[in-house]
Design an enzyme around this catalytic site. Structure first.
Site, PDB file in Angstrom:
ATOM      1  N   SER A  72       0.737  -1.168   0.218  1.00 45.92           N
ATOM      2  CA  SER A  72      -0.378  -0.164   0.014  1.00 45.92           C
ATOM      3  C   SER A  72       0.835   1.179  -0.218  1.00 45.92           C
ATOM      4  O   SER A  72       0.860   2.179  -0.735  1.00 45.92           O
ATOM      5  CB  SER A  72      -0.797   0.332   1.105  1.00 45.92           C
ATOM      6  N   ASN A  73       1.971   0.757   0.770  1.00 47.51           N
ATOM      7  CA  ASN A  73       2.992   2.608   0.591  1.00 47.51           C
ATOM      8  C   ASN A  73       3.586   2.248  -0.258  1.00 47.51           C
ATOM      9  O   ASN A  73       4.764   3.578  -0.590  1.00 47.51           O
ATOM     10  CB  ASN A  73       3.875   2.296   1.972  1.00 47.51           C
ATOM     11  N   LYS A 127      -1.281 -10.841   6.577  1.00 48.68           N
ATOM     12  CA  LYS A 127      -0.406  -9.582   6.763  1.00 48.68           C
ATOM     13  C   LYS A 127      -2.035  -8.715   7.314  1.00 48.68           C
ATOM     14  O   LYS A 127      -2.645  -8.676   6.684  1.00 48.68           O
ATOM     15  CB  LYS A 127       0.219  -8.513   6.005  1.00 48.68           C
ATOM     16  N   SER A 170      -3.428  -4.924   9.177  1.00 47.91           N
ATOM     17  CA  SER A 170      -3.251  -3.665   8.985  1.00 47.91           C
ATOM     18  C   SER A 170      -3.915  -3.065   9.351  1.00 47.91           C
ATOM     19  O   SER A 170      -3.775  -2.011   9.229  1.00 47.91           O
ATOM     20  CB  SER A 170      -2.636  -3.047   7.366  1.00 47.91           C
ATOM     21  N   GLY A 189       0.892  -4.868  10.420  1.00 47.31           N
ATOM     22  CA  GLY A 189       0.413  -4.627   9.198  1.00 47.31           C
ATOM     23  C   GLY A 189       0.853  -2.914   9.538  1.00 47.31           C
ATOM     24  O   GLY A 189       0.971  -2.020   8.743  1.00 47.31           O
TER      25      GLY A 189
END
Lengths: 295, 295, 295, 295
Positions: free
Chosen positions: D45-46, D164, D166, D189
């Site tokens: 996502s980042n 994961k 998040s 996450g």
């Protein structure tokens, strides 16, 4: 001032045919008084406070005071959006023996509930009540949340001495612990994150689960504070399905049914809530058995 | 029973230094009484009902009754999660002259507010009050919503005579009109969808905007019912920015500031709400000018 | 440029055993082509666009172009968060015959999707594509919403010629109509508010319901534009339960089952979606019967 | 199979003038390779994965493989709603050296994303890819959430080896650890709950913060696993404001600005995201100074 620490149940309020049945509290307190619970909360979210009229609330405080062990704490939930009414009810409860009041964040005008509104509200209440104030944050019921930065500002008021955080957000709880002075008391408001909350430095828990599993809740805190993290995590895991059953999954009706199964008076939730059906009761019973709370 | 129809403002409650200033209502009612407003709502969401103590609410009903034109309707907002308190307050308001009560959906235990809970709640209240009940749905404040199917079941109760829908959801409003009997009254709760609501068959509106623009709100309904849809839409469009300013954008503080600008007593919202700052007031003024409400 | 107006279905994409079965479109277009539908949308939300690979999307455009009546419009849904990919796919679709592209608001970084991000995104896409762009707002799927003020700014770009609003928010739709130039085309994106949207000045609808009830959708617009509001409202009400069944209640699986029941090829939704069970199919059938769509 | 454990950054993707600038990764990897990071995630996502075209994604995998230390892990984010495309992209990444793929929950049809849909989706993908699959849950971006019970069922697939999470929900993470086999890998996450997650038994973290503070993230895990909870909590608290700044508060733009301040190449986020303004950069710098990350 009594020391605010440890595990406390927000006690279920007994009803029979939708009427208060306060004498049924005696049996429950007899059992709770023998445990290491540090105190009790009346008119918490799990106490169906929103279904009580004002005069019923005062009777409930008196009943709790009558049956509870005198060395334990009594906290009364008194918050509403009205500053005047919150002050008045808080003082009436204090006169009847409440050691602290637990004051819900105002929440009706959700988009207006900015930090400045919380600061005005809590400072105004704290200025005018005779017992210390504990901020009460419970987003799942109020639809609003209070940030750590705002709590830190409120912690400067000498009569605002702690916060119960019923959000499962451990990040937020850790921020609050980090940003407030050491004598500000952070209390976990849901057993679902009791272990991580205590591990992060919280002082205790006000937990629906403590109505039916007081020893286990106390034990999670003790193990964690004694550095026995692995055992604490195992007990936390064992309690997770039970806690979910008496909160998110089956609500107050589930809590009351579980009280009946574990030797307490539970009774029925007040209308418009409904009791569990038989199928849900059977599921609940199995969850209690699996967790070793009943056999 | 008086006919429930037309446009009514949920009147702003006057405060001076955070204390009720009910005499200031006189000027406002003098102006409102001359319009084609069909009635008034006290203790609505825009009336800061949640900031009033019980005895203040009763005084407010009395004051409205004193100043209002006798041929207009008086509706009192009396709902809370407690069935007992809602009944008691409703009857106290009825004794003081309320023609109808407007009863908010219970909402604290959000996940428990299923159709069966609404049905138990509203039927229990309706069974025990002396005036007809209007259901009040306002998701942005309560965090819950009531489905048309549930409203249709409640409409079978002879003392549940209508619903105010403050959701902007015109689909839902149309479903309610479609699924309830012809004599069940559907009232639009926000001027942002007044035109489409009336066009779909709603009987009127309880509108914050009607505090400051009663004639325009009445006109939107009249034009629509006369088949002059294009003119109604044009007026609706002209009012949209004003309505947003006195609701979503600036809230009660904006409504009260706008009242001051349009010749009414507005005063300040009660704490913990805050008044508009000068910049916001300037913006608000320009919006009123653009809409032709002031010059 | 063809005139963008009227009712268009976002056509269901046919699959057999989870593989594209584009030849099955022929039967559907034979029926749709005979109606007063003004055009077709491929790769809309109801077209399961998110389940298609890029090369499948291009084949779908080609198939639609092959089977559709040449005087009708073809709109292709091409939006994704990536500006570059949206441009590339839009141009590939334009080369295959799409008259317009329908571009979803970017939405992954929800808290960053402020007006400035929408303005950068849509202007960048519009600058680089060969056909006009229609903004596509569908909060229930994207979790974001675009304000009328932002749409008004985007409407200044000569290649951004309209917006499909699939929010049920008629207030927002009315604001968009009010704040954009007369030649900016506002399209209703859900049949649940088709009547109020057209009454407020919208130019047409892109409606899941138009897959199975094209004539009724067209008729709602015609009646409204002819000033026959009461009849339009009655038809709108009759369609509400059907529309709910093929959207909110049963989703794409419901739409496809309804297509089977009304003489179209529907087939099954693509995995991971599932077909309706028999009980839901029976309910759906009854809803179609009640609405007079089948007997 | 390499052991999946420890701290990994979802690496920021470098852009110059909105174009991929993969050579800038060299400097970053030189620094990261020297730390105790166990691996890297590309297209997280980042990593602004949603702004990349397919061919850009493959180049990114190749670049990471080129610059990274060979004993570390490489995970590629490959999930989209389309099962076919997720399989195809996963295999293309595996061929280029990805050891694992991180597959986002499908999310477009939010109300349809029930347990059965997740089970169909993940099993279908896992059946057809050449490397093990890690489930990726990130409710703040997808608007959907996956329950522990569903994860437990998916954990039965031999090619679904971890998740994961998040979400900041530590209760959910604890449930997942409790309900899955010991060899199922639960990965935190978000650094905001790294300590409580590791304390509950998680195996590591994929953390935006690890882009700029890899040693501190690694240290939190090591301290916790060594039973030094108090020190771990202190370090967690010190990192909280930094983590908030590079995620919730300033997003990807904040992360990239912080990379510039800490000796990495950050560059600008891709359009439609915007860089931080100077005031925000100044605030960010002060946060990094306060946390001791820069002086």
């Amino acid at each position: 001032m009594k020391l605010l620490k440890g595990i406390m149940p927000p006690i279920a309020t007994p009803f029979i045919n939708d009427e208060l049945a306060l004498d049924r509290l005696e049996r429950n307190f007899l059992k709770w008084n023998k445990t290491d619970l540090s105190g009790y909360v009346v008119m918490g979210s799990n106490g169906e406070s929103v279904f009580l009229q004002r005069h019923e609330k005062l009777k409930l405080v008196e009943a709790a005071k009558k049956y509870m062990s005198s060395e334990k704490l009594l906290i009364a939930g008194t918050g509403s959006d009205s500053i005047k009414e919150t002050i008045a009810l808080s003082n009436d409860c204090a006169e009847r023996g409440a050691d602290f009041v637990l004051v819900l964040t105002p929440s009706f005008y959700k988009s207006e509930m900015k930090p400045s509104a919380y600061i005005k509200y809590f400072n105004a209440v704290a200025d005018n009540i005779k017992v210390p104030l504990i901020i009460y944050n419970v987003p799942k019921f109020t639809g609003v949340d209070i940030e750590a930065e705002t709590v830190a500002k409120l912690a400067e008021h000498k009569n605002i001495i702690g916060m119960k955080n019923s959000s499962e957000n451990v990040r937020q709880t850790t921020e609050i612990i980090d940003q407030t002075p050491n004598d500000f008391v952070t209390i976990i408001g849901t057993a679902s994150v009791l272990y991580p909350g205590i591990a992060a430095g919280a002082s205790g828990g006000i937990l629906a689960l403590a109505n039916i599993a007081p020893d286990e809740c106390v034990q999670i805190q003790k193990l964690t504070e004694a550095g026995k993290h692995k055992e604490a995590v195992e007990l936390q895991k064992r309690m997770l399905p039970v806690n979910k059953a008496v909160t998110a999954k089956y609500g107050v009706a589930g809590l009351k049914a579980a009280m009946e199964m574990t030797g307490y008076f539970g009774g029925e939730p007040r209308s418009p809530l409904s009791s569990l059906n038989n199928n849900d009761k059977e599921n609940l019973k199995q969850i209690l058995i699996n967790a070793g709370l009943i056999s």
